[in-house]
Scaffold this motif. Structure first.
Motif, short mmCIF file in Angstrom:
data_model
loop_
_atom_site.label_atom_id
_atom_site.label_comp_id
_atom_site.label_asym_id
_atom_site.label_seq_id
_atom_site.Cartn_x
_atom_site.Cartn_y
_atom_site.Cartn_z
N GLY A 10 98.32 -54.92 33.30
CA GLY A 10 98.21 -55.12 31.83
C GLY A 10 96.88 -54.96 31.15
N THR A 11 95.86 -54.67 31.85
CA THR A 11 94.55 -54.44 31.57
C THR A 11 94.07 -52.93 31.50
N PHE A 12 92.98 -52.69 31.46
CA PHE A 12 92.37 -51.33 31.77
C PHE A 12 90.99 -51.54 32.36
N THR A 13 90.97 -52.58 32.77
CA THR A 13 89.51 -53.05 33.48
C THR A 13 89.34 -52.12 34.73
N PRO A 14 88.49 -51.54 34.89
CA PRO A 14 88.03 -50.44 36.16
C PRO A 14 87.90 -51.80 37.32
N PRO A 15 88.43 -51.17 38.53
CA PRO A 15 88.22 -52.08 39.56
C PRO A 15 86.66 -52.23 40.00
N PRO A 16 86.52 -53.40 41.00
CA PRO A 16 85.11 -53.15 41.40
C PRO A 16 84.86 -51.99 42.29
N ALA A 17 83.54 -51.69 42.65
CA ALA A 17 83.28 -50.58 43.16
C ALA A 17 83.89 -50.38 44.48
N ALA A 18 84.12 -51.26 45.21
CA ALA A 18 84.71 -51.39 46.50
C ALA A 18 85.99 -50.96 46.66
N ALA A 19 86.74 -51.40 45.35
CA ALA A 19 88.22 -51.13 45.25
C ALA A 19 88.38 -49.74 45.14
N GLY A 20 87.60 -48.92 44.58
CA GLY A 20 87.64 -47.46 44.35
C GLY A 20 87.70 -46.83 45.43
N ASP A 21 86.89 -47.42 46.47
CA ASP A 21 86.72 -46.74 47.96
C ASP A 21 87.82 -46.76 48.75
N GLY A 56 96.26 -58.40 45.26
CA GLY A 56 95.42 -59.16 44.29
C GLY A 56 95.86 -58.80 42.62
N GLY A 57 96.86 -57.70 42.69
CA GLY A 57 97.11 -57.27 41.43
C GLY A 57 96.15 -56.40 40.84
N HIS A 58 95.32 -55.76 41.68
CA HIS A 58 94.14 -54.86 41.18
C HIS A 58 94.53 -53.44 41.46
N PHE A 59 95.66 -53.11 41.84
CA PHE A 59 96.25 -51.73 42.11
C PHE A 59 97.71 -51.78 41.66
N ALA A 60 98.02 -50.42 41.05
CA ALA A 60 99.44 -50.21 40.48
C ALA A 60 99.61 -48.80 40.71
N VAL A 61 100.91 -48.48 40.86
CA VAL A 61 101.32 -47.07 40.84
C VAL A 61 102.72 -47.11 40.16
N ASN A 62 102.84 -45.89 39.50
CA ASN A 62 104.18 -45.61 39.00
C ASN A 62 105.15 -45.05 40.02
N GLU A 63 106.36 -45.09 39.31
CA GLU A 63 107.48 -44.39 40.25
C GLU A 63 107.13 -42.83 41.11
N GLU A 64 106.56 -42.14 40.20
CA GLU A 64 106.33 -40.87 40.55
C GLU A 64 105.18 -40.82 41.77
N GLY A 65 104.03 -41.64 41.31
CA GLY A 65 102.86 -41.77 42.41
C GLY A 65 103.52 -42.47 43.81
#
Length: 165
Positions: A10-21, A56-65
């Motif tokens: 429900g947000t467009f907040t970028p994840p913490p730096a480590a999350a993207g890694d 933690g709710g910091h990662f979501a993926v749609n059906e195609e992904g």
């Protein structure tokens, strides 16, 4: 939106730096393979990190992904079952003859297969565990995406009601 989304549902907040890694660490380890202990550790840690992010709710993926990731995870896991069987066979000393050279080759094969924590079997097990964790992360991430979509749908429905009133 295609693929995956990082950030709380429900947000467009970028994840913490480590999350993207987490995803890139996971994927880079898969490419390097079971002969590289550091790569196997990256797969294991990356899979666990992805699952932690999803929980933690910091990662979501749609059906195609989701379908693409699950297909890749299942491809690895199906191949793992065949591969680990063959590597366990390699881990048994082969009867190659009685010469010192034949014994040295047989001992080398055993060491490569399961001689220490950096050999094939422990690395394959680490990679399997990481891929299993990543697969579980995708199930949770798809749920996160669906919850986000449901929240957005309810918000738009409420806005529409307000406009019609």
């Amino acid at each position: 939106m295609g693929g995956s989304q990082f950030g709380a549902p429900g947000t467009f907040t970028p994840p913490p730096a480590a999350a993207g890694d987490a995803g890139s660490n996971f994927l880079s380890g898969l490419v390097d393979g079971p002969v590289d202990s550091e790569a196997a550790k990256r797969v294991s840690e990356g899979g666990h990190n992805l699952k932690s992010l999803a929980e933690g709710g910091h990662f979501a993926v749609n059906e195609e992904g989701f379908q693409a990731y699950i297909k890749a995870c299942d491809f690895f896991l199906d191949g793992y079952n065949r591969m680990i069987h063959e590597v366990y066979i390699l881990g048994n000393p082969a009867k190659m003859g009685s010469s010192e050279y034949a014994k040295a080759v047989a001992d080398f094969n055993v060491k490569v297969a399961d001689g220490d924590e950096e050999s094939l079997i422990p690395n394959l097990i680490r990679m399997r565990d990481g891929v299993q964790q990543a697969r579980e992360a995708m199930v949770i991430a798809r749920k996160n995406y669906r919850e986000t979509e449901d929240t957005h749908s309810m918000t738009f429905a409420e806005l529409n009601k307000g406009l019609q009133a």
